[in-house]
Design a protein around this motif. Sequence first.
Motif, PDB file in Angstrom:
ATOM      1  N   GLY A  28       0.809  -1.216   0.000  1.00 24.98           N
ATOM      2  CA  GLY A  28       0.000   0.000   0.000  1.00 24.98           C
ATOM      3  C   GLY A  28       0.837   1.257   0.000  1.00 24.98           C
ATOM      4  O   GLY A  28       0.345   2.348   0.272  1.00 24.98           O
ATOM      5  N   ALA A  29       2.119   1.119  -0.316  1.00 22.21           N
ATOM      6  CA  ALA A  29       3.049   2.245  -0.268  1.00 22.21           C
ATOM      7  C   ALA A  29       2.830   3.223  -1.419  1.00 22.21           C
ATOM      8  O   ALA A  29       2.217   2.894  -2.431  1.00 22.21           O
ATOM      9  CB  ALA A  29       4.484   1.720  -0.315  1.00 22.21           C
ATOM     10  N   THR A  30       3.377   4.403  -1.233  1.00 22.28           N
ATOM     11  CA  THR A  30       3.363   5.445  -2.262  1.00 22.28           C
ATOM     12  C   THR A  30       4.726   5.482  -2.948  1.00 22.28           C
ATOM     13  O   THR A  30       5.703   4.868  -2.466  1.00 22.28           O
ATOM     14  CB  THR A  30       3.092   6.824  -1.647  1.00 22.28           C
ATOM     15  OG1 THR A  30       4.190   7.152  -0.775  1.00 22.28           O
ATOM     16  CG2 THR A  30       1.780   6.840  -0.876  1.00 22.28           C
ATOM     17  N   ALA A  31       4.820   6.222  -4.033  1.00 25.60           N
ATOM     18  CA  ALA A  31       6.096   6.377  -4.736  1.00 25.60           C
ATOM     19  C   ALA A  31       7.143   7.019  -3.820  1.00 25.60           C
ATOM     20  O   ALA A  31       8.325   6.655  -3.871  1.00 25.60           O
ATOM     21  CB  ALA A  31       5.898   7.206  -5.994  1.00 25.60           C
ATOM     22  N   GLU A  32       6.706   7.948  -2.989  1.00 30.15           N
ATOM     23  CA  GLU A  32       7.627   8.607  -2.062  1.00 30.15           C
ATOM     24  C   GLU A  32       8.196   7.607  -1.053  1.00 30.15           C
ATOM     25  O   GLU A  32       9.378   7.661  -0.710  1.00 30.15           O
ATOM     26  CB  GLU A  32       6.929   9.758  -1.321  1.00 30.15           C
ATOM     27  CG  GLU A  32       6.560  10.922  -2.214  1.00 30.15           C
ATOM     28  CD  GLU A  32       5.264  10.699  -3.011  1.00 30.15           C
ATOM     29  OE1 GLU A  32       4.495   9.762  -2.716  1.00 30.15           O
ATOM     30  OE2 GLU A  32       5.040  11.472  -3.959  1.00 30.15           O
ATOM     31  N   GLU A  33       7.353   6.711  -0.580  1.00 27.92           N
ATOM     32  CA  GLU A  33       7.819   5.700   0.382  1.00 27.92           C
ATOM     33  C   GLU A  33       8.779   4.719  -0.288  1.00 27.92           C
ATOM     34  O   GLU A  33       9.777   4.309   0.315  1.00 27.92           O
ATOM     35  CB  GLU A  33       6.626   4.976   0.998  1.00 27.92           C
ATOM     36  CG  GLU A  33       5.836   5.866   1.945  1.00 27.92           C
ATOM     37  CD  GLU A  33       4.497   5.288   2.353  1.00 27.92           C
ATOM     38  OE1 GLU A  33       4.098   5.543   3.514  1.00 27.92           O
ATOM     39  OE2 GLU A  33       3.842   4.599   1.540  1.00 27.92           O
ATOM     40  N   LEU A  34       8.518   4.364  -1.540  1.00 24.42           N
ATOM     41  CA  LEU A  34       9.430   3.485  -2.271  1.00 24.42           C
ATOM     42  C   LEU A  34      10.773   4.185  -2.465  1.00 24.42           C
ATOM     43  O   LEU A  34      11.824   3.570  -2.268  1.00 24.42           O
ATOM     44  CB  LEU A  34       8.828   3.073  -3.618  1.00 24.42           C
ATOM     45  CG  LEU A  34       9.704   2.186  -4.504  1.00 24.42           C
ATOM     46  CD1 LEU A  34      10.107   0.897  -3.785  1.00 24.42           C
ATOM     47  CD2 LEU A  34       8.983   1.868  -5.810  1.00 24.42           C
ATOM     48  N   ALA A  35      10.756   5.448  -2.808  1.00 23.69           N
ATOM     49  CA  ALA A  35      12.004   6.208  -2.975  1.00 23.69           C
ATOM     50  C   ALA A  35      12.779   6.280  -1.663  1.00 23.69           C
ATOM     51  O   ALA A  35      14.008   6.147  -1.651  1.00 23.69           O
ATOM     52  CB  ALA A  35      11.695   7.602  -3.500  1.00 23.69           C
ATOM     53  N   GLU A  36      12.065   6.464  -0.555  1.00 20.58           N
ATOM     54  CA  GLU A  36      12.737   6.510   0.752  1.00 20.58           C
ATOM     55  C   GLU A  36      13.365   5.163   1.081  1.00 20.58           C
ATOM     56  O   GLU A  36      14.496   5.092   1.580  1.00 20.58           O
ATOM     57  CB  GLU A  36      11.754   6.913   1.843  1.00 20.58           C
ATOM     58  CG  GLU A  36      12.413   7.079   3.195  1.00 20.58           C
ATOM     59  CD  GLU A  36      11.469   7.554   4.290  1.00 20.58           C
ATOM     60  OE1 GLU A  36      11.832   7.394   5.473  1.00 20.58           O
ATOM     61  OE2 GLU A  36      10.380   8.080   3.972  1.00 20.58           O
ATOM     62  N   ALA A  37      12.657   4.082   0.799  1.00 19.96           N
ATOM     63  CA  ALA A  37      13.199   2.742   1.059  1.00 19.96           C
ATOM     64  C   ALA A  37      14.443   2.498   0.211  1.00 19.96           C
ATOM     65  O   ALA A  37      15.445   1.952   0.700  1.00 19.96           O
ATOM     66  CB  ALA A  37      12.139   1.679   0.765  1.00 19.96           C
TER      67      ALA A  37
END
Length: 88
Positions: A28-37
Amino acid sequence: MTRLSRDDVVKAMDRADDVTIAQIIGTGATAEELAEAQAWLANDEPMINDLRPLAQGRVRELVEILSELEEDDEEVGPAEPGSASAVD
């Protein structure tokens, strides 16, 4: 913030298989969360030096998924030039 689509994941990850893509979307992540990971995996020291808390929630889930993907890539190793997997 919208949830990740398959196209978002494919753009961000060059070697993710369908199962990994589904796992990432399933968080359920967002693109921003994927970039942070991805930033945490690339180099966590600057993130820690910026006094950011360790990855939590969906970002932590993504870090775990992405680190497993990296471990799998390391076990397999790079493809030999001219091999069937190098042509993909």
